[in-house]
Design a protein around this motif. Sequence first.
Motif, PDB file in Angstrom:
ATOM      1  N   PHE A   1      -9.023   2.374   4.479  1.00 15.43           N
ATOM      2  CA  PHE A   1      -8.253   1.311   5.107  1.00 15.43           C
ATOM      3  C   PHE A   1      -8.667   1.253   6.564  1.00 15.43           C
ATOM      4  O   PHE A   1      -8.971   2.277   7.173  1.00 15.43           O
ATOM      5  CB  PHE A   1      -6.746   1.595   5.031  1.00 15.43           C
ATOM      6  CG  PHE A   1      -6.201   1.618   3.640  1.00 15.43           C
ATOM      7  CD1 PHE A   1      -5.753   0.451   3.044  1.00 15.43           C
ATOM      8  CD2 PHE A   1      -6.139   2.807   2.927  1.00 15.43           C
ATOM      9  CE1 PHE A   1      -5.233   0.474   1.749  1.00 15.43           C
ATOM     10  CE2 PHE A   1      -5.623   2.838   1.638  1.00 15.43           C
ATOM     11  CZ  PHE A   1      -5.177   1.662   1.048  1.00 15.43           C
TER      12      PHE A   1
ATOM     13  N   GLY B   1      -7.688  -0.471  10.547  1.00 16.05           N
ATOM     14  CA  GLY B   1      -6.579  -1.024  11.307  1.00 16.05           C
ATOM     15  C   GLY B   1      -6.731  -0.706  12.768  1.00 16.05           C
ATOM     16  O   GLY B   1      -7.786  -0.256  13.221  1.00 16.05           O
TER      17      GLY B   1
ATOM     18  N   ASN C   1      -5.163  -3.457   8.657  1.00 15.54           N
ATOM     19  CA  ASN C   1      -5.760  -4.788   8.546  1.00 15.54           C
ATOM     20  C   ASN C   1      -5.369  -5.382   7.193  1.00 15.54           C
ATOM     21  O   ASN C   1      -5.112  -4.646   6.242  1.00 15.54           O
ATOM     22  CB  ASN C   1      -7.283  -4.712   8.650  1.00 15.54           C
ATOM     23  CG  ASN C   1      -7.739  -4.383  10.040  1.00 15.54           C
ATOM     24  OD1 ASN C   1      -7.019  -4.548  11.021  1.00 15.54           O
ATOM     25  ND2 ASN C   1      -8.965  -3.902  10.149  1.00 15.54           N
ATOM     26  N   ASP C   2      -5.361  -6.682   7.102  1.00 19.28           N
ATOM     27  CA  ASP C   2      -5.056  -7.411   5.871  1.00 19.28           C
ATOM     28  C   ASP C   2      -3.717  -6.972   5.275  1.00 19.28           C
ATOM     29  O   ASP C   2      -3.645  -6.534   4.125  1.00 19.28           O
ATOM     30  CB  ASP C   2      -6.201  -7.222   4.862  1.00 19.28           C
ATOM     31  CG  ASP C   2      -6.160  -8.217   3.715  1.00 19.28           C
ATOM     32  OD1 ASP C   2      -5.331  -9.157   3.753  1.00 19.28           O
ATOM     33  OD2 ASP C   2      -6.939  -8.036   2.771  1.00 19.28           O
ATOM     34  N   PRO C   3      -2.632  -7.083   6.060  1.00 19.04           N
ATOM     35  CA  PRO C   3      -1.338  -6.539   5.626  1.00 19.04           C
ATOM     36  C   PRO C   3      -0.783  -7.138   4.334  1.00 19.04           C
ATOM     37  O   PRO C   3      -0.110  -6.442   3.580  1.00 19.04           O
ATOM     38  CB  PRO C   3      -0.417  -6.824   6.814  1.00 19.04           C
ATOM     39  CG  PRO C   3      -1.080  -7.890   7.594  1.00 19.04           C
ATOM     40  CD  PRO C   3      -2.554  -7.727   7.365  1.00 19.04           C
ATOM     41  N   LYS C   4      -1.067  -8.384   4.044  1.00 21.48           N
ATOM     42  CA  LYS C   4      -0.549  -8.988   2.812  1.00 21.48           C
ATOM     43  C   LYS C   4      -1.129  -8.307   1.575  1.00 21.48           C
ATOM     44  O   LYS C   4      -0.489  -8.241   0.529  1.00 21.48           O
ATOM     45  CB  LYS C   4      -0.848 -10.483   2.772  1.00 21.48           C
ATOM     46  CG  LYS C   4       0.006 -11.281   3.727  1.00 21.48           C
ATOM     47  CD  LYS C   4      -0.271 -12.753   3.617  1.00 21.48           C
ATOM     48  CE  LYS C   4       0.570 -13.518   4.635  1.00 21.48           C
ATOM     49  NZ  LYS C   4       0.306 -14.935   4.602  1.00 21.48           N
ATOM     50  N   ARG C   5      -2.342  -7.773   1.697  1.00 23.03           N
ATOM     51  CA  ARG C   5      -2.986  -7.078   0.583  1.00 23.03           C
ATOM     52  C   ARG C   5      -2.691  -5.584   0.605  1.00 23.03           C
ATOM     53  O   ARG C   5      -2.437  -4.973  -0.424  1.00 23.03           O
ATOM     54  CB  ARG C   5      -4.499  -7.296   0.623  1.00 23.03           C
ATOM     55  CG  ARG C   5      -5.240  -6.633  -0.532  1.00 23.03           C
ATOM     56  CD  ARG C   5      -6.748  -6.756  -0.403  1.00 23.03           C
ATOM     57  NE  ARG C   5      -7.279  -6.049   0.751  1.00 23.03           N
ATOM     58  CZ  ARG C   5      -7.514  -4.728   0.790  1.00 23.03           C
ATOM     59  NH1 ARG C   5      -7.253  -3.975  -0.252  1.00 23.03           N
ATOM     60  NH2 ARG C   5      -8.015  -4.173   1.867  1.00 23.03           N
ATOM     61  N   THR C   6      -2.713  -4.990   1.790  1.00 24.19           N
ATOM     62  CA  THR C   6      -2.645  -3.526   1.865  1.00 24.19           C
ATOM     63  C   THR C   6      -1.230  -2.963   1.838  1.00 24.19           C
ATOM     64  O   THR C   6      -0.968  -1.988   1.130  1.00 24.19           O
ATOM     65  CB  THR C   6      -3.360  -3.006   3.127  1.00 24.19           C
ATOM     66  OG1 THR C   6      -2.802  -3.632   4.289  1.00 24.19           O
ATOM     67  CG2 THR C   6      -4.843  -3.276   3.070  1.00 24.19           C
TER      68      THR C   6
END
Length: 149
Positions: A11, A13, A106-111
């Motif tokens: 991941f 971030g 990063n990419d909070p909607k997915r992670t």
Amino acid sequence: MSSVAAKTLFFTGGCHCGAVRWKLSLPKDKPLEALRCNCSICTKKGFVHIQVDAWQLDVQGTDNLTTYTFNTHTAKHHFCKTCGVASYYVPRSHPKGFSVNLNCLNDPKRTIPQFKVTDFDGSNWEANVATIATDDQVVKDAAKHLKDK
């Protein structure tokens, strides 16, 4: 692909402005877990903890960090000098590791939905740290503190 990479989830971030970036390595064979703490500083920062060993976090931009400490000064609350975001820090409960802020992936909607978030009563830290600490000395110090009250 190396055998380590095949067994690892990665991941990325960091802070809001991008000056502090990191790559987080988590084992694929363990559940993705995070803790929501209700202590004063975690509540104000919106910090949701992914606790890791030091080797699991590769940080760039450390020259753009400043550090805040309080109480026992064991925890090192790092935050970006530019944008003020605290994307990771050295926690009192795991002084040889890091706590990464789930909200800074990063990419909070997915992670973020991949993680099971559990509440931790950090407002009563000494009474509850044994449920999360991996360092026996941390637990002993907390028990002594409670006894001395």
